[in-house]
Scaffold this motif. Sequence first.
Motif, PDB file in Angstrom:
ATOM      1  N   TYR A 148       0.819  -1.206   0.000  1.00 27.75           N
ATOM      2  CA  TYR A 148       0.000   0.000   0.000  1.00 27.75           C
ATOM      3  C   TYR A 148       0.858   1.262   0.000  1.00 27.75           C
ATOM      4  O   TYR A 148       0.476   2.280  -0.599  1.00 27.75           O
ATOM      5  N   PHE A 149       2.012   1.183   0.646  1.00 27.08           N
ATOM      6  CA  PHE A 149       2.937   2.318   0.604  1.00 27.08           C
ATOM      7  C   PHE A 149       3.414   2.553  -0.830  1.00 27.08           C
ATOM      8  O   PHE A 149       3.448   3.685  -1.315  1.00 27.08           O
ATOM      9  N   GLY A 150       3.789   1.463  -1.519  1.00 29.99           N
ATOM     10  CA  GLY A 150       4.220   1.581  -2.910  1.00 29.99           C
ATOM     11  C   GLY A 150       3.115   2.098  -3.812  1.00 29.99           C
ATOM     12  O   GLY A 150       3.355   2.922  -4.696  1.00 29.99           O
ATOM     13  N   ALA A 151       1.879   1.637  -3.572  1.00 32.71           N
ATOM     14  CA  ALA A 151       0.747   2.105  -4.372  1.00 32.71           C
ATOM     15  C   ALA A 151       0.481   3.585  -4.134  1.00 32.71           C
ATOM     16  O   ALA A 151       0.173   4.335  -5.071  1.00 32.71           O
ATOM     17  N   SER A 152       0.606   4.020  -2.878  1.00 37.71           N
ATOM     18  CA  SER A 152       0.391   5.431  -2.547  1.00 37.71           C
ATOM     19  C   SER A 152       1.465   6.302  -3.182  1.00 37.71           C
ATOM     20  O   SER A 152       1.177   7.388  -3.715  1.00 37.71           O
ATOM     21  N   LEU A 153       2.721   5.825  -3.120  1.00 38.72           N
ATOM     22  CA  LEU A 153       3.818   6.564  -3.739  1.00 38.72           C
ATOM     23  C   LEU A 153       3.617   6.658  -5.251  1.00 38.72           C
ATOM     24  O   LEU A 153       3.813   7.726  -5.856  1.00 38.72           O
ATOM     25  N   ALA A 154       3.203   5.559  -5.865  1.00 42.42           N
ATOM     26  CA  ALA A 154       2.959   5.547  -7.306  1.00 42.42           C
ATOM     27  C   ALA A 154       1.830   6.497  -7.685  1.00 42.42           C
ATOM     28  O   ALA A 154       1.892   7.177  -8.713  1.00 42.42           O
ATOM     29  N   SER A 155       0.794   6.542  -6.853  1.00 43.87           N
ATOM     30  CA  SER A 155      -0.323   7.444  -7.108  1.00 43.87           C
ATOM     31  C   SER A 155       0.147   8.899  -7.101  1.00 43.87           C
ATOM     32  O   SER A 155      -0.241   9.697  -7.971  1.00 43.87           O
ATOM     33  N   GLY A 156       0.996   9.243  -6.129  1.00 42.66           N
ATOM     34  CA  GLY A 156       1.540  10.594  -6.066  1.00 42.66           C
ATOM     35  C   GLY A 156       2.444  10.908  -7.248  1.00 42.66           C
ATOM     36  O   GLY A 156       2.385  12.005  -7.820  1.00 42.66           O
ATOM     37  N   LEU A 157       3.274   9.940  -7.632  1.00 45.88           N
ATOM     38  CA  LEU A 157       4.168  10.139  -8.779  1.00 45.88           C
ATOM     39  C   LEU A 157       3.386  10.278 -10.080  1.00 45.88           C
ATOM     40  O   LEU A 157       3.760  11.054 -10.962  1.00 45.88           O
ATOM     41  N   GLU A 196       1.524  13.848 -14.434  1.00 51.16           N
ATOM     42  CA  GLU A 196       0.431  14.505 -15.138  1.00 51.16           C
ATOM     43  C   GLU A 196       0.594  16.019 -15.102  1.00 51.16           C
ATOM     44  O   GLU A 196       0.443  16.706 -16.124  1.00 51.16           O
ATOM     45  N   ARG A 197       0.903  16.532 -13.921  1.00 50.45           N
ATOM     46  CA  ARG A 197       0.979  17.998 -13.773  1.00 50.45           C
ATOM     47  C   ARG A 197       2.248  18.563 -14.403  1.00 50.45           C
ATOM     48  O   ARG A 197       2.222  19.666 -14.949  1.00 50.45           O
ATOM     49  N   ILE A 198       3.344  17.829 -14.327  1.00 49.37           N
ATOM     50  CA  ILE A 198       4.583  18.300 -14.939  1.00 49.37           C
ATOM     51  C   ILE A 198       4.427  18.416 -16.448  1.00 49.37           C
ATOM     52  O   ILE A 198       4.858  19.390 -17.063  1.00 49.37           O
ATOM     53  N   THR A 199       3.797  17.415 -17.051  1.00 50.07           N
ATOM     54  CA  THR A 199       3.623  17.442 -18.508  1.00 50.07           C
ATOM     55  C   THR A 199       2.686  18.556 -18.953  1.00 50.07           C
ATOM     56  O   THR A 199       2.754  19.009 -20.096  1.00 50.07           O
ATOM     57  N   HIS A 200       1.801  18.999 -18.059  1.00 50.20           N
ATOM     58  CA  HIS A 200       0.897  20.103 -18.381  1.00 50.20           C
ATOM     59  C   HIS A 200       1.381  21.426 -17.783  1.00 50.20           C
ATOM     60  O   HIS A 200       0.629  22.406 -17.755  1.00 50.20           O
ATOM     61  N   GLN A 201       2.646  21.420 -17.297  1.00 56.54           N
ATOM     62  CA  GLN A 201       3.284  22.617 -16.755  1.00 56.54           C
ATOM     63  C   GLN A 201       2.455  23.249 -15.643  1.00 56.54           C
ATOM     64  O   GLN A 201       2.244  24.465 -15.600  1.00 56.54           O
ATOM     65  N   GLN A 202       1.984  22.389 -14.738  1.00 54.85           N
ATOM     66  CA  GLN A 202       1.211  22.840 -13.588  1.00 54.85           C
ATOM     67  C   GLN A 202       1.996  22.589 -12.305  1.00 54.85           C
ATOM     68  O   GLN A 202       2.907  21.760 -12.271  1.00 54.85           O
ATOM     69  N   SER A 203       1.613  23.275 -11.249  1.00 52.16           N
ATOM     70  CA  SER A 203       2.232  23.055  -9.941  1.00 52.16           C
ATOM     71  C   SER A 203       1.854  21.675  -9.429  1.00 52.16           C
ATOM     72  O   SER A 203       0.706  21.234  -9.580  1.00 52.16           O
ATOM     73  N   ILE A 204       2.817  20.992  -8.800  1.00 51.25           N
ATOM     74  CA  ILE A 204       2.522  19.669  -8.229  1.00 51.25           C
ATOM     75  C   ILE A 204       1.922  19.793  -6.832  1.00 51.25           C
ATOM     76  O   ILE A 204       1.557  18.777  -6.225  1.00 51.25           O
ATOM     77  N   ILE A 205       1.822  21.006  -6.331  1.00 49.53           N
ATOM     78  CA  ILE A 205       1.296  21.235  -4.981  1.00 49.53           C
ATOM     79  C   ILE A 205      -0.139  21.754  -5.018  1.00 49.53           C
ATOM     80  O   ILE A 205      -1.004  21.284  -4.274  1.00 49.53           O
ATOM     81  N   ARG A 206      -0.394  22.736  -5.867  1.00 49.97           N
ATOM     82  CA  ARG A 206      -1.719  23.345  -5.959  1.00 49.97           C
ATOM     83  C   ARG A 206      -2.180  23.366  -7.416  1.00 49.97           C
ATOM     84  O   ARG A 206      -1.353  23.476  -8.318  1.00 49.97           O
ATOM     85  N   PRO A 207      -3.478  23.295  -7.637  1.00 45.87           N
ATOM     86  CA  PRO A 207      -4.562  23.128  -6.662  1.00 45.87           C
ATOM     87  C   PRO A 207      -4.648  21.695  -6.142  1.00 45.87           C
ATOM     88  O   PRO A 207      -3.915  20.823  -6.623  1.00 45.87           O
ATOM     89  N   ARG A 208      -5.536  21.463  -5.187  1.00 47.44           N
ATOM     90  CA  ARG A 208      -5.718  20.116  -4.662  1.00 47.44           C
ATOM     91  C   ARG A 208      -6.294  19.206  -5.742  1.00 47.44           C
ATOM     92  O   ARG A 208      -6.784  19.666  -6.781  1.00 47.44           O
ATOM     93  N   SER A 209      -6.208  17.918  -5.488  1.00 46.04           N
ATOM     94  CA  SER A 209      -6.670  16.938  -6.480  1.00 46.04           C
ATOM     95  C   SER A 209      -8.128  17.174  -6.846  1.00 46.04           C
ATOM     96  O   SER A 209      -8.977  17.404  -5.984  1.00 46.04           O
TER      97      SER A 209
END
Length: 232
Positions: free
Chosen positions: A12-21, A26-39
């Motif tokens: 579950y830790f690996g799955a959670s880490l993968a979900s965050g990555l 997704e956000r990096i490729t769209h040139q968005q902040s990885i912090i905001r806005p919330r999901s």
Amino acid sequence: MGFLLLYFLIFYFGASLASGLFLCAERITHQQSIIRPRSHCIACQHPLSWWQLLPVVSYPLLGGRCYYCHIQIALTTWSAEIIGGSLALFSWYVAPTKMALINLSLLFIGLFLFSWIDIQQRVLYPSLFIPWLFSLLVLRGNSVHYQAALVILCGLGLFAYYSHGLGSGDVELLTGLTLLYGFNATNHILIHACLLALLSYPLLRQRQLPFIPYLSLGVWLYFGEIYLIGWL
């Protein structure tokens, strides 16, 4: 029972880490902040509640659809979590020491992130790759394969330039892997990656395949071979 709980927590830790990555990619490729806005839902933009963000669990619980607008959620989101959990368990099994586990964890983070970005944008960002590679080199200490990396860089660099069969990001990653693990290891990884790409081509039918995901799979297959050889 204790072992089952431990394995579940690692998965579950690996799955959670993968979900965050996956979200970061997704956000990096769209040139968005990885912090905001919330999901939020990419279709209706509605912020998601905590129970809609539980790795592995939320996707089947929601029936693969947004709770608010009922649009279909891409299966890749759930697949990424399953892959991440499986790789976390694999790393736990094959790592002989705590330091090796740290190395594999950092390797997993980088390869997972680079793979998803490559799938979407066909690029390897130096701003992400260089710090990641430097961290792994520091952890490895003196066992760095400079000459082998130079051979790989020159050989595959020329091949990529004249044939257009590899991207510059592929060459950079292979050079980095050679610095870390040596020439023989990189050959094994590259062979695995090429075979996987050839096998998947009839299914995907894409003119240009993102190759970093195949290289990443090749890395894990290589470590699996090492583990099996040691076990046998």
